[in-house]
Design an enzyme around this catalytic site. Structure first.
Site, PDB file in Angstrom:
ATOM      1  N   SER A 108      -7.165 -42.331  25.934  1.00  0.00           N
ATOM      2  CA  SER A 108      -5.809 -41.965  25.529  1.00  0.00           C
ATOM      3  C   SER A 108      -5.879 -41.147  24.244  1.00  0.00           C
ATOM      4  O   SER A 108      -6.778 -41.352  23.418  1.00  0.00           O
ATOM      5  CB  SER A 108      -4.969 -43.220  25.286  1.00  0.00           C
ATOM      6  OG  SER A 108      -3.779 -42.910  24.594  1.00  0.00           O
ATOM      7  N   SER A 109      -4.921 -40.251  24.067  1.00  0.00           N
ATOM      8  CA  SER A 109      -4.914 -39.427  22.854  1.00  0.00           C
ATOM      9  C   SER A 109      -4.578 -40.238  21.604  1.00  0.00           C
ATOM     10  O   SER A 109      -4.745 -39.740  20.489  1.00  0.00           O
ATOM     11  CB  SER A 109      -3.909 -38.285  23.001  1.00  0.00           C
ATOM     12  OG  SER A 109      -2.601 -38.784  23.232  1.00  0.00           O
ATOM     13  N   CYS A 110      -4.149 -41.497  21.764  1.00  0.00           N
ATOM     14  CA  CYS A 110      -3.848 -42.321  20.579  1.00  0.00           C
ATOM     15  C   CYS A 110      -5.115 -42.773  19.856  1.00  0.00           C
ATOM     16  O   CYS A 110      -5.028 -43.421  18.814  1.00  0.00           O
ATOM     17  CB  CYS A 110      -2.995 -43.525  20.956  1.00  0.00           C
ATOM     18  SG  CYS A 110      -3.892 -44.779  21.891  1.00  0.00           S
ATOM     19  N   TYR A 137      -4.404 -51.060  20.968  1.00  0.00           N
ATOM     20  CA  TYR A 137      -4.689 -50.305  22.193  1.00  0.00           C
ATOM     21  C   TYR A 137      -5.697 -49.188  21.908  1.00  0.00           C
ATOM     22  O   TYR A 137      -6.653 -48.988  22.661  1.00  0.00           O
ATOM     23  CB  TYR A 137      -3.387 -49.720  22.737  1.00  0.00           C
ATOM     24  CG  TYR A 137      -3.540 -48.870  23.981  1.00  0.00           C
ATOM     25  CD1 TYR A 137      -3.794 -49.448  25.213  1.00  0.00           C
ATOM     26  CD2 TYR A 137      -3.415 -47.484  23.919  1.00  0.00           C
ATOM     27  CE1 TYR A 137      -3.930 -48.674  26.359  1.00  0.00           C
ATOM     28  CE2 TYR A 137      -3.548 -46.697  25.054  1.00  0.00           C
ATOM     29  CZ  TYR A 137      -3.802 -47.299  26.275  1.00  0.00           C
ATOM     30  OH  TYR A 137      -3.941 -46.523  27.406  1.00  0.00           O
ATOM     31  N   LYS A 141      -9.541 -48.478  23.426  1.00  0.00           N
ATOM     32  CA  LYS A 141      -9.951 -47.239  24.092  1.00  0.00           C
ATOM     33  C   LYS A 141     -11.143 -46.587  23.390  1.00  0.00           C
ATOM     34  O   LYS A 141     -12.026 -46.024  24.044  1.00  0.00           O
ATOM     35  CB  LYS A 141      -8.765 -46.271  24.160  1.00  0.00           C
ATOM     36  CG  LYS A 141      -7.695 -46.698  25.157  1.00  0.00           C
ATOM     37  CD  LYS A 141      -8.235 -46.750  26.568  1.00  0.00           C
ATOM     38  CE  LYS A 141      -7.201 -47.094  27.599  1.00  0.00           C
ATOM     39  NZ  LYS A 141      -7.764 -47.175  28.964  1.00  0.00           N
ATOM     40  N   HIS A 180       6.901 -45.678  28.260  1.00  0.00           N
ATOM     41  CA  HIS A 180       6.735 -44.601  27.290  1.00  0.00           C
ATOM     42  C   HIS A 180       8.023 -43.781  27.194  1.00  0.00           C
ATOM     43  O   HIS A 180       8.940 -43.929  27.988  1.00  0.00           O
ATOM     44  CB  HIS A 180       5.560 -43.706  27.696  1.00  0.00           C
ATOM     45  CG  HIS A 180       4.235 -44.379  27.535  1.00  0.00           C
ATOM     46  ND1 HIS A 180       3.527 -44.893  28.598  1.00  0.00           N
ATOM     47  CD2 HIS A 180       3.482 -44.624  26.431  1.00  0.00           C
ATOM     48  CE1 HIS A 180       2.400 -45.421  28.161  1.00  0.00           C
ATOM     49  NE2 HIS A 180       2.342 -45.278  26.846  1.00  0.00           N
TER      50      HIS A 180
END
Length: 312
Positions: A108-110, A137, A141, A180
């Site tokens: 994920s880009s987070c 989270y 990842k 989201h």
């Protein structure tokens, strides 16, 4: 990856997994292995080990994860870090033990720092503090990326990781509290239209900028990588996105038009905004010969039609 190859899709009923399954089937892959969460609890190491021993998949798409928006991440941080860590650890280790030829891990880009330079390049990983609202989270990842990287280095495996930007499309969660921002806005504005509500409240200032990728484009990118590239050619991981972003306010106005809602959008500035901007640098993926093909407004219309088809 051949058409007859045995391919396991972990999380095949989710947003990403279902898109990968659709794309594989459309491309002529017919030996797909799937299990629902009721049939196989991916948090159970013994059950995962038995599954791999019995099925012996050659290729694995690791799309299973516990996901949600700001509210869900803030409310269930322990579940977000535990479930995601255990799922990825069980599957990656079982893939190694049972000689899976290639695995693709969905991140994920987070994973990037809250104030990372924009657009975010792969080398910006671990260069600053994470956004607090989704830190558990994100850490899970990051651990998945590093686990793939470590197994490649120590055991000579071929595990690749991809970091998609914000996703949307068929089989997304449209829950107004736990989803989201994009699907939540579709549902909220649709319900406001049906109920003829004059005002819809939206969390935050509307100023944060976000990038959105139609999930079928992500599936196309994942299969492109599995068919053509090894981890040695892409590096530890690769960003997947459109390379374009817009503000939450602009997104809400776009969705308002797609849904056909004519009331007022009111932004609650007392609620959190999250990360100020999240735009991926997708130059590495473009250099490999892939670009996203779905324009945002077209994708929003398809997502809205799917939502309505499900009784929304």
């Amino acid at each position: 990856m051949q058409k007859q190859s045995k391919i396991y899709i972990a999380g095949h009923n989710g947003l990403v997994g279902s898109a990968i399954k659709r794309k594989l089937e459309k491309s002529g892959y017919h030996n797909l292995v799937c299990r629902t969460s009721a049939e196989l609890d991916l948090r159970n190491q013994v059950a995962v080990e038995e599954f791999f021993a019995h099925e012996g998949p050659e290729f694995v798409f690791l799309a299973a994860a516990k996901v949600g928006g700001i509210y869900a991440n803030n409310t269930y941080p322990a579940e977000f870090i535990y479930d995601n860590l255990v799922i990825e650890a069980n599957i990656i280790h079982a893939a190694y033990r049972h000689r899976v030829r290639k695995l693709l891990f969905l991140g994920s880009s987070c994973i990037y720092p809250k104030f990372a330079p924009q657009p975010m390049k792969e080398e910006h990983l671990l260069t600053g503090l994470l956004e607090p609202t989704n830190e558990p989270y994100a850490i899970a990842k990051i651990a998945g990326i590093k686990m793939c990287e470590s197994y490649n280095r120590q055991y000579g495996t071929n595990y690749i990781s991809v970091m998609p930007t914000n996703l949307y499309g068929p089989n997304d969660s449209f829950d107004p509290e736990n989803s989201h921002v994009l699907p939540a806005l579709i549902r909220r504005l649709h319900e406001a239209k049906i109920a003829a509500r004059p005002v819809v409240e939206i969390w935050g200032t509307g100023s944060p900028r976000r990038e959105f990728l139609y999930v079928d484009d992500l599936a196309d990118a994942c299969i492109f990588l599995m068919e053509n590239y090894s981890y040695k050619e892409i590096g530890s991981f690769v960003n997947i996105g459109t390379g374009q972003d817009l503000t939450i306010r602009e997104l809400a106005e776009l969705i308002k038009g797609v849904v056909g809602y004519y009331g007022e959008l009111r932004f609650n500035t007392e609620k959190p905004d999250g990360t100020p901007r999240k735009l991926l640098d997708v130059s590495r993926m473009r250099s490999l010969g892939w670009e996203a093909g779905t324009q945002l407004e077209d994708g929003l219309r398809m997502a809205y039609e799917w939502f309505k088809s499900q009784g929304g």
